[in-house]
Structures are given as C-alpha cells and as structure tokens.
Design a protein around this motif. Structure first.
Motif, short mmCIF file in Angstrom:
data_model
loop_
_atom_site.label_atom_id
_atom_site.label_comp_id
_atom_site.label_asym_id
_atom_site.label_seq_id
_atom_site.Cartn_x
_atom_site.Cartn_y
_atom_site.Cartn_z
N LYS A 335 0.81 -1.26 -0.03
CA LYS A 335 -0.12 -0.03 -0.03
C LYS A 335 0.94 1.25 -0.05
O LYS A 335 0.37 2.35 -0.14
N SER A 336 2.02 1.26 -0.09
CA SER A 336 3.05 2.29 0.00
C SER A 336 2.74 3.49 -1.22
O SER A 336 2.27 2.89 -2.18
N CYS A 337 2.75 4.61 -0.60
CA CYS A 337 2.48 5.82 -1.75
C CYS A 337 3.60 6.10 -2.40
O CYS A 337 4.54 6.39 -1.71
N VAL A 338 3.55 5.77 -3.58
CA VAL A 338 4.69 6.24 -4.62
C VAL A 338 4.41 7.64 -5.11
O VAL A 338 3.45 8.17 -5.41
N LEU A 339 5.76 8.21 -5.17
CA LEU A 339 5.80 9.65 -5.57
C LEU A 339 6.71 9.88 -6.52
O LEU A 339 7.93 9.44 -6.55
N GLN A 340 6.30 10.27 -7.82
CA GLN A 340 7.30 10.68 -8.80
C GLN A 340 7.26 12.30 -8.93
O GLN A 340 6.60 13.31 -8.86
N VAL A 341 8.68 12.59 -9.11
CA VAL A 341 8.96 13.99 -9.28
C VAL A 341 9.79 14.26 -10.51
O VAL A 341 10.65 13.55 -10.80
N GLN A 342 9.38 15.33 -11.10
CA GLN A 342 10.01 15.74 -12.66
C GLN A 342 10.29 17.09 -12.47
O GLN A 342 9.66 17.91 -12.03
#
Length: 460
Positions: A335-342
């Motif tokens: 259930k980990s919340c994934v974060l993408q940063v660009q």
C-alpha cells in the motif's frame, strides 16, 4: 574529581608560576589532554570546555579594577554564551537560550547548597542518621534544581540554527571576540551585527524548476527531504524503536539545519515504524500544512493524515509531482504511496516498500517511464526490484536506505546484481552516508563520506 584537580592546579600555578600569566596553564592543559587522549579532540565537550575557560581568562584578566559582586556573578554567564555561540554553531549543536539564566542561579545553588551538603555528608557518613540525612538533602536539592531546568527547557527549547556558510561564520566569530573586549575599545558594538549575521544569514535559494533532494542516513529506515524554491516535502520520517527516535535525533535537526521552517507536505509511504516512526517528532517540531499516508489507519490520529490519492498531481515552482498507490493492495508494504517528481526533464521515483506485485501494477501506469533516480523498493529486498521493473525504468542512479548489517539482508545480492547489470549507479546509505543531489541539474550526487570530516557534518 576533575574540579578538584583543576582547582589544585590553579592554586599551584598562582603560588609558584603566577609571573607566567594565565594563558600558559591553559595551553599546557590543552596539550596535556591531547597527549593523554588524542581522540578527545573529536568530542564537542573538549572544545567547549577550553573555549569557555579562554573566554573567562580574556574577560577577567588584565582589567584595571575588579568587578562588583553582582557583575562577577551575572556577567560571566552572558560572556560565555557570546563566546561559545560561534563554537556551538560550527559544531552543529543546538544553542540553549535559557542557559545563561540557568547558570546564573545554578552556580550559587550548586556551590553553596548542593556541594557543601554532599561533602559534609560524605565526611560524616560514619555518624548514624546525620551523614545519610545530609546526603539525602543534597540529593533533594539537586533533584529540585533538575526540575527547574526541565521547566526552563520546556518553556524555551534549544534553538537549532540553520547551516551557516564559512564566510559568515568567520564574521560572527570576529564579532563575538569584539564583544568580549573591554568597553573602551573603539567600534566594539559593531560586534553585534557581525554576530547576528550567523543568526540571520542570507539563504541560498533553490533555482526555479529544480529540487534539492537529501536522502538522510537513518539506519534501517528511510527519510528524504525535497526542497523546491519555496516549498519543502518530507518523504518518510525515519525509524523509531522504543526510546530511539531517529525522527527526533536525525530528521528534525537536519530539516532545521537546512533552514526548513515548515513542511508543505509530510508524505508517509506506509505505516511501518521504519518509515513513519519519526512522524510524531516531526509534527511536534515543525508546522506541517498537509500529511498524506499510504496507510492512514496505522498512523497517529493527531497527524490528521489524508489518504494517498492515485493520479493526484500538482506543481511547485516549476516542478511537477504525482502520486500513485496500488488499488489492489490490502495493507502493509504494497500500500506504499509512490511519488514521482519531474524537474526539467529529470525524474525521481520514490517507491516506499512496494513489492513485485505492486511493481507489476505500476508498470501499467504513466509512471513506468525511464527514470533517472529510483529509490530501491523495500530497501533492496529480494521481494522487490523485479527484473521487468528494473528494465522498464532503467534507472541511472539508485538510492538504497538501510542499516549496516541489518537482520533482513538488505540489499539482496541478486537485486544489487540486477541494478549493476542495468548500468545503474548505487548510492547506499550504509556505505555512503547521507546523499544529496539536485534534481533538474543532471549532475551526480554528493555523498557525505566523500566529504572531509564527514563524522561531524550533519549533511553533505
């Protein structure tokens, strides 16, 4: 014992070698300690002790007349506070604003109440009731004073200043020395603005469209600080195990050292103690605009944690952020919340502790694109970093946050070999310490242990 030896040496020096002045015994003591225990120079207390004595010698010595009783009682504490300020600053230690006030009362209380009772009780210990009674009174006096100190510290906690560039620190050091000089010295009061330059130094801003990322060294856990020009985000808060809270010991001081006054978002990937254990300490130490978590039910209620919403996107200072969570996960690591940063075309993907099943689901989303920086899922566990996941993302650099010699065997040898076969460069917190890089600048990371004197630097 140390106080008795020091007093004895001072009396001997005044009796036989007074004509040599006060600086010679300080220098001899300094060299004597280093000869007997060279590693003492790595301890902050070594430098603080000798600096405090040097301040007293400078301010008390060479004066035309003695100070009055009130001046001799109160003034040394404020002078020591000024003199030690640059030393505390360069050592990266908190600065207590109540210490001068506490010491003004501690010196007479300990000297005139606690110490005489303790010595007299020790001498009369052989006398029934009297010796024990005197020691009981000494202990009570000491305990009462500790209660006062606790109250003072609670009213005005120690201040952790932000890191100060070397030039500004040198100016503040000169300012402190000027303030320690006698009143007749010209331009002495200019020391105040010079000293305060270290309190309010000009802040180095993050370029628009870029992110400064720091993976902290928190052992078997995780915490990453992301700062854009006007915003700050903390991804995971470090581990907590019993009384050992790395959120309070490492993460919060590091945020303050970086000059972070508030968090725009605290993003907790999931509720495991190695990722969210330090969240309570962060919330007590800094204002937080928003808390997001992959597992809201496993986090403290007072945090007011909101859910991780897949597909949510926002932009800060020209940098885009996107969240994702596997809808098929029930609880725990998946259930980990994934974060993408660009930032300017350079990508960072923070994955928490997702497993291979969650990775397969992520490969069907817009986040499954070549990634420059990847946080290795689940600290490099064998159950994560599947071959298809690694090949699709093809990370240039991989961040691994773990404790040296951890019981889980992180990172697994097969996972390390998989990333190396892909040509990824590994940044392992157990080997490199804290890792810092500028997302959007397309530059390699700076690791703490490549820096000189890394053992006393809070961040690279």
């Amino acid at each position: 014992q140390r106080a008795c030896v020091m007093v004895g040496l001072v009396l001997l020096w005044r009796l036989r070698f007074r004509h040599l002045g006060a600086w010679w015994p300080l220098l001899l003591a300094f060299n004597g300690v280093l000869l007997l225990e060279p590693l003492a120079s790595l301890q902050p207390g070594f430098w603080l002790s000798f600096a405090a004595v040097a301040v007293l010698i400078l301010t008390f010595g060479g004066r035309l007349g003695p100070w009055g009783l009130w001046q001799a009682w109160t003034r040394p504490q404020w002078l020591i506070a000024i003199g030690l300020f640059p030393i505390l600053l360069v050592l990266g230690l908190p600065i207590s604003l109540t210490a001068p006030v506490a010491n003004v009362f501690a010196v007479p209380w300990i000297s005139l109440v606690v110490l005489p009772l303790a010595l007299l009780g020790t001498v009369l210990l052989w006398v029934p009731v009297i010796g024990d009674g005197l020691l009981w009174l000494a202990g009570g006096a000491l305990e009462g004073w500790f209660s006062v100190l606790t109250l003072l510290a609670g009213q005005l906690p120690a201040w952790t200043p932000a890191q100060v560039p070397l030039v500004y620190w040198l100016v503040s050091l000169v300012g402190a020395l000027m303030l320690l000089l006698p009143k007749g010295v010209p331009f002495r009061l200019l020391g105040w603005p010079m000293l305060l330059l270290a309190v309010f130094p000009p802040r180095e801003s993050v370029p628009h469209g870029e992110v400064r990322v720091v993976q902290l060294d928190v052992g078997q856990g995780q915490a990453l600080i992301l700062r854009t020009r006007n915003h700050a985000l903390l991804y995971d808060a470090g581990p907590r195990s019993g009384a050992v809270d790395l959120g309070a010991r490492v993460v919060l001081p590091s945020l303050k050292k970086l000059g972070v006054q508030r968090l725009d978002m605290l993003l907790l990937s999931h509720a495991d103690a190695d990722h969210a254990g330090g969240a309570a300490a962060i919330a007590r130490g800094l204002p937080i605009a928003r808390v997001v978590g992959g597992e809201t039910e496993g986090l403290p209620a007072f945090l007011g944690t909101g859910p991780c919403i897949s597909g949510e996107r926002w932009e800060w200072d020209g940098v885009s952020f996107a969240l994702w969570q596997w809808s098929g996960a029930i609880s725990g690591n998946p259930k980990s919340c994934v974060l993408q940063v660009q930032a300017k075309g350079e990508r960072l993907l923070l994955t928490g502790d997702i497993d291979s099943a969650a990775e397969r689901a992520l490969l069907d989303t817009p986040l499954a694109v070549p990634t420059d920086w990847l946080q290795a899922p689940h600290h490099g566990s064998r159950s994560s970093s599947s071959r298809s996941f690694v090949q699709r993302l093809a990370p240039t650099s991989v961040l691994i946050s773990r404790g040296r010699g951890n019981a889980f065997g992180h990172p697994h040898a097969q996972v390390v070999a998989r990333y190396q076969a892909q040509g990824s460069r590994l940044y392992d917190s157990a080997e490199h310490g804290a890792v810092r890089f500028q997302l959007g600048a397309f530059q390699p990371a700076i690791v703490a242990r490549s820096q000189p004197r890394f053992w006393r630097e809070p961040l690279p």
